[in-house]
Write a protein that holds these residues in place. Structure first.
Motif, mmCIF file in Angstrom:
data_model
loop_
_atom_site.group_PDB
_atom_site.id
_atom_site.type_symbol
_atom_site.label_atom_id
_atom_site.label_comp_id
_atom_site.label_asym_id
_atom_site.label_seq_id
_atom_site.Cartn_x
_atom_site.Cartn_y
_atom_site.Cartn_z
ATOM 1 N N TRP A 292 6.925 1.574 1.914
ATOM 2 C CA TRP A 292 6.536 0.168 1.915
ATOM 3 C C TRP A 292 7.607 -0.591 2.689
ATOM 4 O O TRP A 292 8.730 -0.746 2.224
ATOM 5 C CB TRP A 292 6.440 -0.363 0.479
ATOM 6 N N GLU B 22 5.556 8.274 0.933
ATOM 7 C CA GLU B 22 4.916 6.961 0.914
ATOM 8 C C GLU B 22 6.013 5.929 1.130
ATOM 9 O O GLU B 22 7.070 6.012 0.510
ATOM 10 C CB GLU B 22 4.230 6.702 -0.421
ATOM 11 N N ILE C 170 3.527 -6.591 4.224
ATOM 12 C CA ILE C 170 4.141 -5.298 3.885
ATOM 13 C C ILE C 170 3.287 -4.172 4.460
ATOM 14 O O ILE C 170 2.067 -4.141 4.263
ATOM 15 C CB ILE C 170 4.315 -5.156 2.364
ATOM 16 N N TYR D 49 2.295 -0.386 4.465
ATOM 17 C CA TYR D 49 2.270 0.840 3.653
ATOM 18 C C TYR D 49 1.925 2.000 4.570
ATOM 19 O O TYR D 49 1.008 1.912 5.395
ATOM 20 C CB TYR D 49 1.221 0.731 2.551
ATOM 21 N N ASP E 189 8.938 -3.997 4.263
ATOM 22 C CA ASP E 189 8.875 -5.448 4.204
ATOM 23 C C ASP E 189 9.804 -5.993 5.288
ATOM 24 O O ASP E 189 11.023 -6.075 5.085
ATOM 25 C CB ASP E 189 9.288 -5.950 2.820
#
Length: 187
Positions: free
Chosen positions: A96, A94, A61, A63, A98
């Motif tokens: 994330w 922000e 992942i 970030y 995947d």
């Protein structure tokens, strides 16, 4: 596109908007466009986006924390308050990503004026369950005004208008850039 407004009646004014949008492009293309769409001549109010942190965890992942520098779009009547009369507004995002599950979760907030208002957005991009060549997008945004006294109502009216215009422009901008780069959407 699905859109819903919610106005909460409480001592502090809170406005929430929820949207859903299906982009008829693969997940990787839509995420790439989101991460690279600014700055662009198609959106004059976002002047710069800087990635201030990026890391990948053991599960893959990615970030990212990015700061966008935007023009202050508050009308002059609201800029009469000295603290509101700034040139630059800073937004933090922000995310994330995947790549294995083909999802990207995003949380955004306004860093400027946090003592007067809270502006937050939560967004999700994911590969569509209906068609793997499409990408589903959900977003929930809220603004709460807590400390501007008699100007609360003006801020409320501006917030509703700003959210609506900004949302329409952002979705349209993504569609235009995707089509310019990749051609017509997938069926």
């Amino acid at each position: 596109m699905y859109r819903r407004w919610i106005k909460h009646n409480s001592p502090t004014m809170v406005i929430t908007i929820e949207i859903r949008k299906m982009y008829r492009y693969p997940f990787e293309r839509v995420v790439d466009m989101h991460l690279n769409k600014y700055p662009t001549p198609l959106e004059e109010h976002v002047r710069d986006v800087e990635t201030v942190e990026e890391k990948k965890d053991s599960s893959g992942i990615i970030y990212r924390r990015r700061i966008a520098t935007c023009n202050n779009v508050l009308p002059n009547i609201l800029r009469r308050m000295r603290l509101m009369n700034v040139d630059n507004v800073h937004m933090e995002e922000e995310s994330w990503l995947d790549g294995k599950r083909k999802t990207m979760n995003i949380q955004s907030r306004c860093l400027t004026w946090s003592q007067y208002a809270t502006l937050q957005e939560v967004s999700i991009f994911r590969e569509s369950t209906a068609n793997p060549n499409w990408t589903e997008f959900w977003q929930t945004g809220s603004i709460s005004v807590t400390g501007v006294g008699r100007l609360n109502r003006l801020f409320e009216l501006f917030a509703q208008s700003f959210f609506s215009r900004g949302l329409n422009k952002s979705v349209h901008l993504m569609e235009v850039i995707l089509e310019q780069r990749y051609g017509h959407p997938c069926s």
